[in-house]
Each structure stands twice: as structure tokens, then as C-alpha cells.
Design an enzyme around this catalytic site. Structure first.
Site, PDB file in Angstrom:
ATOM      1  N   SER A   1       0.809  -1.222   0.000  1.00 38.76           N
ATOM      2  CA  SER A   1       0.000   0.000   0.000  1.00 38.76           C
ATOM      3  C   SER A   1       0.844   1.275   0.000  1.00 38.76           C
ATOM      4  CB  SER A   1      -0.934   0.025   1.204  1.00 38.76           C
ATOM      5  OG  SER A   1      -1.607   1.275   1.231  1.00 38.76           O
ATOM      6  N   LEU A   2       0.495   2.183  -0.902  1.00 41.40           N
ATOM      7  CA  LEU A   2       1.202   3.466  -0.977  1.00 41.40           C
ATOM      8  C   LEU A   2       0.418   4.581  -0.280  1.00 41.40           C
ATOM      9  CD1 LEU A   2       2.519   3.181  -4.637  1.00 41.40           C
ATOM     10  CD2 LEU A   2       3.850   3.000  -2.536  1.00 41.40           C
ATOM     11  N   SER A   3      -0.689   4.225   0.351  1.00 40.50           N
ATOM     12  CA  SER A   3      -1.498   5.245   1.041  1.00 40.50           C
ATOM     13  C   SER A   3      -0.693   5.992   2.102  1.00 40.50           C
ATOM     14  CB  SER A   3      -2.726   4.608   1.689  1.00 40.50           C
ATOM     15  OG  SER A   3      -3.598   4.160   0.694  1.00 40.50           O
TER      16      SER A   3
ATOM     17  N   LYS B   1     -13.400  -4.459   2.483  1.00 42.00           N
ATOM     18  CA  LYS B   1     -14.293  -3.348   2.128  1.00 42.00           C
ATOM     19  C   LYS B   1     -15.767  -3.652   2.365  1.00 42.00           C
ATOM     20  CE  LYS B   1     -11.299  -1.086  -1.179  1.00 42.00           C
ATOM     21  NZ  LYS B   1     -11.147  -0.442  -2.471  1.00 42.00           N
TER      22      LYS B   1
ATOM     23  N   GLY C   1     -13.953  -8.536 -14.440  1.00 46.93           N
ATOM     24  CA  GLY C   1     -13.770  -8.781 -13.006  1.00 46.93           C
ATOM     25  C   GLY C   1     -15.047  -8.506 -12.231  1.00 46.93           C
ATOM     26  N   ALA C   2     -15.113  -9.035 -11.020  1.00 40.75           N
ATOM     27  CA  ALA C   2     -16.289  -8.806 -10.171  1.00 40.75           C
ATOM     28  C   ALA C   2     -15.858  -8.681  -8.706  1.00 40.75           C
ATOM     29  CB  ALA C   2     -17.284  -9.953 -10.344  1.00 40.75           C
TER      30      ALA C   2
ATOM     31  N   VAL D   1      -7.266  -0.746 -13.619  1.00 40.71           N
ATOM     32  CA  VAL D   1      -7.300  -0.277 -12.227  1.00 40.71           C
ATOM     33  C   VAL D   1      -5.905  -0.412 -11.595  1.00 40.71           C
ATOM     34  CG1 VAL D   1      -8.306  -0.742  -9.941  1.00 40.71           C
ATOM     35  CG2 VAL D   1      -9.750  -0.817 -11.968  1.00 40.71           C
TER      36      VAL D   1
ATOM     37  N   TYR E   1      -2.039   0.069 -11.008  1.00 44.93           N
ATOM     38  CA  TYR E   1      -1.090   1.141 -11.341  1.00 44.93           C
ATOM     39  C   TYR E   1       0.357   0.740 -11.066  1.00 44.93           C
ATOM     40  CZ  TYR E   1      -1.437   2.176  -6.360  1.00 44.93           C
ATOM     41  OH  TYR E   1      -1.439   2.078  -4.987  1.00 44.93           O
TER      42      TYR E   1
ATOM     43  N   GLY F   1      -4.416   2.927 -13.181  1.00 44.56           N
ATOM     44  CA  GLY F   1      -5.244   3.294 -12.033  1.00 44.56           C
ATOM     45  C   GLY F   1      -4.625   4.280 -11.053  1.00 44.56           C
TER      46      GLY F   1
END
Ligand code: ATR
Length: 263
Positions: A14-16, A65, A125-126, A209, A211, A232
Site C-alpha cells: 500500500s502506498l497510502s 471493504k 472482473g467482479a 485499475v 497502477y 489506475g
């Protein structure tokens, strides 16, 4: 000092934190943003920490999520419609779940000057992010939304929430104006999507989506066939932008410096 976290499993990639901590510093906010890998059984206690004010905000990523929803007091309209939460905060002693992936996708599309209005959108995708992309596509007035997923049952589950979408058998490629790869195929450099795009024509939008890597084989092929291609990265930046704004009440800067943090 205020504390913010992104939770997921895995979470290493994660780059958050890099992005949020850069904005925190730029705006002289007394806060820190960290990442935490956890399991489903840890969610309840974590939400209690938000309630107690030990944690001031959460970002949520794969695979939580949806499962996080049962621990929350309130959902925004967007989170309700997509059954997907990526941003959490405390408001009037209530834990609120919101979804900024929708805005993230819309802003990314706007910033490349592409218009979804009247367009045929084909989503591969789903998984976790797909409800947000469907919702954003409906908001942007796409004429037709088609979904194809290897496991058809999952795509059928989405049709329960969004009854106007059309399901396409995995392996078939219908006529489209926009194709979006929302599968995890492409995360590994050698991954290839086993679909025949040779008959789709030119000047479509190929959107991934993913990146990292910045150019998947899916985008490479789209480009080779004469199409507009986008990864993305901007979606990721804009979903973070909306979460930051929600928590701190400030519009953070998006410029070359912030984009470079994610290379
Ligand atoms: P989750 O499904 O847990 O939400 P995700 O990363 O958001 O996880 O979604 C992964 C997506 O990539 C799914 O749509 C998955 O298809 P399945 O539902 O059939 O598993 C898709 N995917 C992953 N590997 C794939 C492959 N080798 N071929 C086709 N689709 C694949």
C-alpha cells in the site's frame, strides 16, 4: 497526535501512507498515517479504537471493504449502494463508513477528459472495486454496462445490486467504447488476460485499475491496437484526496511531486 490507518491483508504494497503523510506534512497537521495488516477477527476491536478516539480515521482495502460494514453505525449513500467501504470516520459518536473509490474513478476519468455519457462500458472482473466502478459509470451516464468474470456466480451477485448491467460470458468480447480491467491479472508483470481484442477496433479507452506495474500487458496491447490507455494511478490518488478532505477538511495538492511518490 491524530492517528490514521490503512487496513488490509496483504497491506505491504500500500502506498497510502506515503501519500497521506506527504499531505499531512505539507499542511502542518499533527498526525500520522500508518498501515496495518490484520485478520477479520481483529476488525471489531479496531472499530472500538475508532469509537474511543484512539484512531481518528481508517482506510480499508482488500479484502475488508464489505465485511467491515457489520461493525459500523452508519453508511453514506455511496457506501450503501455499493456495499463497499474504503473510508471510516467518527461523527457525532457514530462510526461512519464512506466510499471514496467512486469519486476516485470519476475524477480520474474527468482528468483525462474522457466522457462516459452514452458509452458502452465493458468491465472485466467482479471483485472488491467493481461495484464502485459500476456506480460511477451509472453516475457518468454510461449507456450500457457489461460485466464479465471468470466465476460467473460473482458477476450474477452484482446483478442483484445493479439490475441494469449485462453479463458477458468469460472469454467473449462484445462491442464496447471503454474496457476496464478490474481483475488482479496484471499485478504480476507476465500476467496476460486471455481474451481476443484483435477485432475491437481503434480509439477506445483501455483502463486498468492496476497502477503498479504502470503499464500492464493489457494496456500495452490496447496501445498497440491504437487505443487510449490509462492506468489506475489517478484513481488511487483521487480516492485518497477525497478521504483526506473528509478527515482534515483540506483539499490536498496533486502535482508532479505527489505523483512521483507513487512510482
Ligand atoms: P476479491 O475477489 O477477493 O474481491 P479482487 O482482487 O478484488 O479480490 O478480485 C480479483 C478479480 O480478479 C476477480 O474478479 C477474479 O475472478 P474470480 O472471481 O473468477 O476469482 C479475477 N481474477 C483473478 N485471477 C484471474 C485469472 N487468472 N483469470 C481471470 N480472472 C481472474
Amino acid at each position: 497526535m491524530k492517528k490514521y490507518l490503512v487496513i488490509g491483508n496483504p497491506i505491504d504494497h500500500s502506498l497510502s501512507p506515503v501519500l497521506h503523510n506527504c499531505w499531512i506534512k505539507q499542511n502542518l497537521i499533527h498526525a500520522i498515517y500508518e498501515k496495518k495488516k490484520l485478520n477479520s477477527k481483529d476488525l471489531e476491536n479496531l472499530i472500538l479504537d475508532v469509537k474511543k478516539g484512539k484512531i481518528n480515521g481508517l482506510n480499508v482495502t482488500v479484502p475488508f471493504k464489505n465485511v467491515i460494514i457489520e461493525y459500523l453505525d452508519e453508511l453514506s449513500n455511496e457506501a450503501k449502494k455499493t456495499q463497499s467501504v474504503n473510508t471510516i470516520y467518527l461523527k457525532d459518536k457514530k462510526i461512519v463508513g464512506h466510499n471514496t473509490d467512486i469519486e476516485g474513478f470519476e475524477n480520474a476519468i474527468q482528468s483525462i477528459n474522457f466522457n462516459f455519457k452514452g458509452k458502452k462500458v465493458f468491465i472485466l472482473g467482479a471483485g472488491g472495486v467493481v461495484p464502485s466502478i459500476i456506480y460511477a459509470s451509472i453516475k457518468m451516464e454510461a449507456a450500457k454496462i457489461m460485466i464479465s468474470n471468470r466465476t460467473k456466480k460473482k458477476a450474477e451477485g452484482l446483478k442483484f445490486f445493479f439490475n441494469n448491467i449485462e453479463l458477458v460470458n468469460w472469454g467473449e468480447v462484445p462491442d464496447f467504447d471503454v474496457i476496464i480491467n478490474a481483475t488482479s491479472l496484471g499485478l504480476k508483470k507476465d500476467d496476460k488476460i486471455n481474451l481476443d481484442f484483435t477485432k475491437v477496433g481503434k480509439n477506445k479507452l483501455f483502463y486498468d485499475v492496476i497502477y503498479n506495474p504502470g503499464e500492464t500487458n493489457f494496456l500495452k496491447l490496447g496501445k498497440k491496437l491504437g487505443n487510449k490507455c490509462e492506468n489506475g494511478k489517478l484513481m488511487f490518488v483521487y480516492q485518497a484526496f477525497s478521504a483526506f478532505k473528509l478527515w482534515h477538511g483540506i483539499d490536498p495538492l496533486i502535482n508532479d511531486e505527489t505523483m512521483k511518490l507513487l512510482d
